[in-house]
Enzyme design. Structure first.
Site, PDB file in Angstrom:
ATOM      1  N   HIS A   1       0.946  -1.115  -0.047  1.00 26.68           N
ATOM      2  CA  HIS A   1       0.034   0.006   0.076  1.00 26.68           C
ATOM      3  C   HIS A   1       0.905   1.392  -0.279  1.00 26.68           C
ATOM      4  CE1 HIS A   1       0.629   1.116   4.257  1.00 26.68           C
ATOM      5  NE2 HIS A   1       0.752  -0.152   4.481  1.00 26.68           N
TER       6      HIS A   1
ATOM      7  N   ASP B   1      -5.121  12.677 -11.197  1.00 27.56           N
ATOM      8  CA  ASP B   1      -4.407  12.231 -10.122  1.00 27.56           C
ATOM      9  C   ASP B   1      -3.488  13.668  -9.644  1.00 27.56           C
ATOM     10  OD1 ASP B   1      -2.529  11.678  -7.998  1.00 27.56           O
ATOM     11  OD2 ASP B   1      -1.969   9.789  -9.014  1.00 27.56           O
TER      12      ASP B   1
ATOM     13  N   HIS C   1      -5.943   9.827  -7.742  1.00 25.29           N
ATOM     14  CA  HIS C   1      -4.960   8.795  -6.843  1.00 25.29           C
ATOM     15  C   HIS C   1      -5.595   7.952  -6.327  1.00 25.29           C
ATOM     16  CE1 HIS C   1      -0.952   8.510  -5.377  1.00 25.29           C
ATOM     17  NE2 HIS C   1      -1.271   8.364  -4.180  1.00 25.29           N
TER      18      HIS C   1
ATOM     19  N   SER D   1       1.064   3.937  -5.182  1.00 28.28           N
ATOM     20  CA  SER D   1       1.779   5.224  -4.690  1.00 28.28           C
ATOM     21  C   SER D   1       3.101   5.045  -3.943  1.00 28.28           C
ATOM     22  CB  SER D   1       1.029   5.928  -3.584  1.00 28.28           C
ATOM     23  OG  SER D   1       1.431   7.085  -3.283  1.00 28.28           O
TER      24      SER D   1
END
Length: 346
Positions: free
Chosen positions: A74, A291, A319, A145
């Site tokens: 993540h 984003d 995002h 990310s």
């Protein structure tokens, strides 16, 4: 600057000496509730919190072929929930064994108070908690990310084991003669802005350390209170996982990870991508056209370093919604990538 790995090196040796005794302690400003300190009950050999989803026995290929593994990482101020609550349900019945990791200092994983949360710290814990723990010989990688930086480092560490790597909104910047990638990342990813909230939070916690600690003390240490208030306001028995993830860290883990991984790790992405280019790894990049957290140019920068990389720009997605709200399509694209790699090597 706090984002460089050499910073505060004088404290690193003391950190290693005291890591075992400090691992079981929290800072005065950290929450001591049962969920936040549950990792301390696992003994001295600490590992990350990992959610494992095994292949369904009802799958027609179950037992006929060797199990393929997929590791999900993540992003900043997030947790494994972003995968387990969205993508995992769409992969029920697949032949893949899925691993969703809470990275060091976030979610339900350990949050040691003396750790500097460098890229090496995060990388070593993922290797220890997933690859070594489950004896993985090969695997696919999916990261969002900030997790893309750790995923690239992991892939470069095990280039012959990586079957494919899917990078969702990777914060990758090309270096220039005037500035290195770390300085560029700090300015571009943490520039002072009030919108969107994630960008505002990153900027605030990065540039105003002491104020950030105060906010973290009020918000994170008292997260149970805010969760109860939110449940009363929304009249729901469970707080949305994205809201919970904003509380499930310490200022120490968030501040150091921001500087030492997102900014400091930026300069390590070039050699990692070069390794993947040399071994001709399957690289897929996905990002939303709207984003506002990671500039759209970052995905195209990957293509510059790895010409064979496939770049997918999702029209209208930002995002978060590059995953959330399009879980079924996202999962289908992942399976298509994984299956194509298997077929090519088969």
């Amino acid at each position: 600057m706090g984002f460089l790995g050499n910073t505060r090196r004088i404290f690193a040796e003391d950190s290693l000496k005291n890591s075992s005794k400090d691992l079981g302690k929290t800072r005065w400003s950290d929450c001591g509730c049962e969920s936040c300190v549950s990792w301390m009950n696992n003994g001295g050999d600490q590992k990350l919190h990992v959610v494992v989803k095994n292949p369904s026995k009802g799958n027609q290929d179950f037992g006929k072929t060797s199990t393929e593994n997929v590791i999900f990482l993540h992003g900043f101020m997030s947790s494994s929930y972003i995968w387990t609550e969205t993508v995992f349900p769409e992969l029920v019945g697949s032949k893949y064994r899925l691993f969703a990791v809470d990275i060091l200092g976030f979610g339900s994983s350990p949050k040691p108070r003396e750790c500097l949360y460098t890229l090496d710290d995060h990388l070593e814990m993922v290797i220890k908690s997933v690859i070594h723990e489950f004896d993985l010989k090969s695997f696919h990688l999916v990261a969002h990310s900030m997790g893309c930086i750790i995923a690239l480092a992991l892939a470069a560490k095990h280039p012959n084991s990586v079957k494919s790597i899917t990078l969702v909104a990777p914060p990758y910047f090309l270096s220039s003669e005037e500035e290195d990638a770390s300085q560029i990342a700090l300015k571009r990813l943490a520039y002072k802005s009030v919108w969107p909230p994630l960008l505002f939070g990153s900027a605030f916690m990065t540039w105003y350390e002491h104020l950030g600690r105060c906010v973290c003390f009020v918000v994170c240490r008292n997260h149970r209170t805010w969760e109860r208030i939110l449940m009363l306001i929304t009249r729901k028995r469970k707080v949305n996982f994205m809201m919970m993830d904003l509380f499930r860290h310490t200022h120490h883990s968030a501040w150091h990870t921001m500087h030492n991984v997102i900014c400091g790790g930026a300069k390590m992405m070039d050699p990692c991508l070069e390794i993947l280019r040399q071994v001709q790894a399957r690289v897929t990049v996905v990002q939303g056209s709207r984003d506002k957290v990671v500039p759209l140019e970052c995905s195209n920068n990957i293509k510059v370093k790895v010409p064979d990389a496939e770049v997918k720009i999702i029209t209208g997605a930002n995002h978060s919604t590059v995953i959330l709200g399009r879980e079924k399509q996202f999962a289908a694209d992942l399976k298509l990538t994984w299956d194509s790699v298997t077929d090519a090597k088969g």
